[in-house]
Design a protein around this motif. Structure first.
Motif, PDB file in Angstrom:
ATOM      1  N   THR A  61       0.831  -1.207   0.000  1.00 57.29           N
ATOM      2  CA  THR A  61       0.000   0.000   0.000  1.00 57.29           C
ATOM      3  C   THR A  61       0.864   1.255   0.000  1.00 57.29           C
ATOM      4  OG1 THR A  61      -1.781  -1.189   1.117  1.00 57.29           O
ATOM      5  CG2 THR A  61      -1.868   1.212   1.201  1.00 57.29           C
ATOM      6  N   ALA A  62       1.947   1.257   0.767  1.00 55.92           N
ATOM      7  CA  ALA A  62       2.852   2.415   0.796  1.00 55.92           C
ATOM      8  C   ALA A  62       3.478   2.649  -0.579  1.00 55.92           C
ATOM      9  CB  ALA A  62       3.943   2.212   1.848  1.00 55.92           C
ATOM     10  N   ARG A  63       3.912   1.588  -1.221  1.00 57.05           N
ATOM     11  CA  ARG A  63       4.474   1.734  -2.575  1.00 57.05           C
ATOM     12  C   ARG A  63       3.429   2.267  -3.541  1.00 57.05           C
ATOM     13  NH1 ARG A  63       7.673  -3.905  -3.516  1.00 57.05           N
ATOM     14  NH2 ARG A  63       9.310  -3.603  -1.972  1.00 57.05           N
ATOM     15  N   LYS A  64       2.212   1.760  -3.410  1.00 58.49           N
ATOM     16  CA  LYS A  64       1.134   2.206  -4.302  1.00 58.49           C
ATOM     17  C   LYS A  64       0.824   3.682  -4.093  1.00 58.49           C
ATOM     18  CE  LYS A  64      -3.402   1.026  -6.066  1.00 58.49           C
ATOM     19  NZ  LYS A  64      -3.110   1.832  -7.211  1.00 58.49           N
ATOM     20  N   ILE A  65       0.812   4.127  -2.845  1.00 58.75           N
ATOM     21  CA  ILE A  65       0.572   5.546  -2.564  1.00 58.75           C
ATOM     22  C   ILE A  65       1.605   6.394  -3.299  1.00 58.75           C
ATOM     23  CG2 ILE A  65       0.728   7.325  -0.762  1.00 58.75           C
ATOM     24  CD1 ILE A  65      -0.594   5.242   1.150  1.00 58.75           C
ATOM     25  N   LEU A  69       1.245   8.829  -6.715  1.00 58.76           N
ATOM     26  CA  LEU A  69       1.581  10.250  -6.652  1.00 58.76           C
ATOM     27  C   LEU A  69       2.604  10.648  -7.719  1.00 58.76           C
ATOM     28  CD1 LEU A  69       1.712  10.758  -2.806  1.00 58.76           C
ATOM     29  CD2 LEU A  69       0.071  11.746  -4.397  1.00 58.76           C
ATOM     30  N   GLY A  70       2.987   9.709  -8.560  1.00 62.64           N
ATOM     31  CA  GLY A  70       3.877  10.038  -9.671  1.00 62.64           C
ATOM     32  C   GLY A  70       5.339   9.735  -9.457  1.00 62.64           C
ATOM     33  N   HIS A  71       5.689   9.111  -8.350  1.00 64.41           N
ATOM     34  CA  HIS A  71       7.086   8.731  -8.135  1.00 64.41           C
ATOM     35  C   HIS A  71       7.365   7.482  -8.968  1.00 64.41           C
ATOM     36  CE1 HIS A  71       7.756  11.483  -4.764  1.00 64.41           C
ATOM     37  NE2 HIS A  71       6.523  11.193  -4.399  1.00 64.41           N
ATOM     38  N   LYS A  73       8.844   3.974 -10.222  1.00 60.99           N
ATOM     39  CA  LYS A  73       9.268   2.768  -9.498  1.00 60.99           C
ATOM     40  C   LYS A  73      10.173   1.946 -10.407  1.00 60.99           C
ATOM     41  CE  LYS A  73       7.443  -1.411  -7.472  1.00 60.99           C
ATOM     42  NZ  LYS A  73       6.375  -2.354  -7.637  1.00 60.99           N
ATOM     43  N   THR A  74      11.323   1.569  -9.887  1.00 59.22           N
ATOM     44  CA  THR A  74      12.245   0.675 -10.572  1.00 59.22           C
ATOM     45  C   THR A  74      12.474  -0.512  -9.660  1.00 59.22           C
ATOM     46  OG1 THR A  74      13.325   2.593 -11.542  1.00 59.22           O
ATOM     47  CG2 THR A  74      14.493   0.500 -11.698  1.00 59.22           C
ATOM     48  N   ARG A  75      11.884  -1.623 -10.018  1.00 63.15           N
ATOM     49  CA  ARG A  75      11.886  -2.811  -9.170  1.00 63.15           C
ATOM     50  C   ARG A  75      11.426  -2.437  -7.761  1.00 63.15           C
ATOM     51  NH1 ARG A  75      16.910  -6.552 -10.513  1.00 63.15           N
ATOM     52  NH2 ARG A  75      18.024  -4.870  -9.542  1.00 63.15           N
ATOM     53  N   GLU A  76      12.306  -2.458  -6.771  1.00 64.11           N
ATOM     54  CA  GLU A  76      11.877  -2.159  -5.403  1.00 64.11           C
ATOM     55  C   GLU A  76      12.194  -0.734  -4.965  1.00 64.11           C
ATOM     56  OE1 GLU A  76      13.427  -5.121  -2.797  1.00 64.11           O
ATOM     57  OE2 GLU A  76      12.111  -6.664  -3.580  1.00 64.11           O
ATOM     58  N   TRP A  77      12.762   0.077  -5.846  1.00 65.75           N
ATOM     59  CA  TRP A  77      13.147   1.439  -5.494  1.00 65.75           C
ATOM     60  C   TRP A  77      12.140   2.435  -6.045  1.00 65.75           C
ATOM     61  CZ3 TRP A  77      17.203   2.654  -2.330  1.00 65.75           C
ATOM     62  CH2 TRP A  77      18.056   1.596  -2.001  1.00 65.75           C
ATOM     63  N   ILE A  78      11.812   3.441  -5.219  1.00 64.24           N
ATOM     64  CA  ILE A  78      10.901   4.512  -5.605  1.00 64.24           C
ATOM     65  C   ILE A  78      11.753   5.744  -5.879  1.00 64.24           C
ATOM     66  CG2 ILE A  78       8.907   5.903  -4.927  1.00 64.24           C
ATOM     67  CD1 ILE A  78       8.227   2.935  -4.982  1.00 64.24           C
ATOM     68  N   GLY A  79      11.718   6.228  -7.104  1.00 70.89           N
ATOM     69  CA  GLY A  79      12.553   7.351  -7.498  1.00 70.89           C
ATOM     70  C   GLY A  79      11.963   8.699  -7.114  1.00 70.89           C
ATOM     71  N   ARG A  80      12.833   9.732  -7.145  1.00 72.93           N
ATOM     72  CA  ARG A  80      12.455  11.097  -6.761  1.00 72.93           C
ATOM     73  C   ARG A  80      11.661  11.101  -5.462  1.00 72.93           C
ATOM     74  NH1 ARG A  80      10.199  11.347 -11.976  1.00 72.93           N
ATOM     75  NH2 ARG A  80       8.257  11.975 -11.009  1.00 72.93           N
ATOM     76  N   CYS A  81      12.137  10.324  -4.513  1.00 71.77           N
ATOM     77  CA  CYS A  81      11.435  10.153  -3.246  1.00 71.77           C
ATOM     78  C   CYS A  81      12.404  10.428  -2.103  1.00 71.77           C
ATOM     79  CB  CYS A  81      10.882   8.728  -3.156  1.00 71.77           C
ATOM     80  SG  CYS A  81       9.908   8.425  -1.688  1.00 71.77           S
ATOM     81  N   PHE A  82      11.955  11.220  -1.163  1.00 75.26           N
ATOM     82  CA  PHE A  82      12.758  11.538  -0.004  1.00 75.26           C
ATOM     83  C   PHE A  82      12.288  10.715   1.192  1.00 75.26           C
ATOM     84  CE2 PHE A  82      12.970  15.128  -2.868  1.00 75.26           C
ATOM     85  CZ  PHE A  82      14.338  15.298  -2.980  1.00 75.26           C
ATOM     86  N   PRO A  83      13.147  10.495   2.172  1.00 75.34           N
ATOM     87  CA  PRO A  83      12.784   9.637   3.302  1.00 75.34           C
ATOM     88  C   PRO A  83      11.512  10.045   4.035  1.00 75.34           C
ATOM     89  CG  PRO A  83      15.142  10.043   3.324  1.00 75.34           C
ATOM     90  CD  PRO A  83      14.558  10.921   2.245  1.00 75.34           C
ATOM     91  N   ASP A  84      11.273  11.358   4.175  1.00 73.19           N
ATOM     92  CA  ASP A  84      10.059  11.775   4.893  1.00 73.19           C
ATOM     93  C   ASP A  84       8.802  11.419   4.107  1.00 73.19           C
ATOM     94  OD1 ASP A  84      10.690  13.780   3.002  1.00 73.19           O
ATOM     95  OD2 ASP A  84       9.538  15.282   4.121  1.00 73.19           O
ATOM     96  N   GLN A  85       8.873  11.466   2.778  1.00 77.28           N
ATOM     97  CA  GLN A  85       7.725  11.074   1.961  1.00 77.28           C
ATOM     98  C   GLN A  85       7.469   9.576   2.092  1.00 77.28           C
ATOM     99  OE1 GLN A  85       9.485  12.660  -1.642  1.00 77.28           O
ATOM    100  NE2 GLN A  85       7.757  14.056  -1.862  1.00 77.28           N
TER     101      GLN A  85
END
Length: 166
Positions: A61-65, A69-71, A73-85
């Motif tokens: 669910t967190a990955r889907k959120i 939101l437009g981030h 996804k490359t395999r298990e990594w979410i790009g243009r994403c900061f830790p607080d997000q």
């Protein structure tokens, strides 16, 4: 015997400005394994303890959120994403999954969740002035991409709240 909780975690790669959201019985051990195989310094930025049966659901669910939101996804990594997000997405996903599986009254939690999702979405909608660690501007347009997703999550919250009233 299964442990009572699992760790849903965020590992941050500052060189790529990407976060890995994963689930493990021991996030620290998983982090060590990933760091050993990585040529860049990674950072374990958040661990959320969740009941064992919800671990994988919260992770998905967190990955889907974030991808909604437009981030990218490359395999298990979410790009243009900061830790607080990523942390906010995990906390929100945990609340959503707890509410979906709750037998008690969830309305107060859902009201809190609705406010958290609204705040997250509005923060993402005005992110065009935020600069990533690479110096690239991260652009978002509330008119084309964020509003439909906001409506989607608002609908999910209303559905869970109405289920509580029944």
């Amino acid at each position: 015997m299964k442990p009572p909780t699992r760790d849903v975690y965020v590992i941050y790669d500052s060189e790529r400005a990407a976060c890995k959201i994963g689930v493990s019985n021991c996030a620290e051990q998983r982090f060590c394994n990933l760091q050993t195989g990585s040529s860049v310094d990674l950072e374990l930025t958040h661990i959320e303890k969740v009941p064992y049966p919800l671990g994988t659901k919260v992770e998905r669910t967190a990955r889907k959120i974030l991808t909604d939101l437009g981030h990218p996804k490359t395999r298990e990594w979410i790009g243009r994403c900061f830790p607080d997000q990523a942390r906010d997405a995990i906390v929100t996903a945990h609340e959503i999954e707890r509410a979906r599986n709750a037998n008690d009254s969830v309305k107060p939690r859902m009201n809190e969740l609705a406010l958290r999702v609204q705040e997250y979405m509005s923060r993402d909608a005005v992110c065009d002035s935020v600069v990533s660690t690479h110096g690239n501007e991260r652009g978002c347009n509330a008119e084309d991409s964020v509003k439909p997703r906001t409506n989607k999550y608002a609908s999910m919250i209303l559905e869970l709240m109405s289920r509580d009233e029944e």
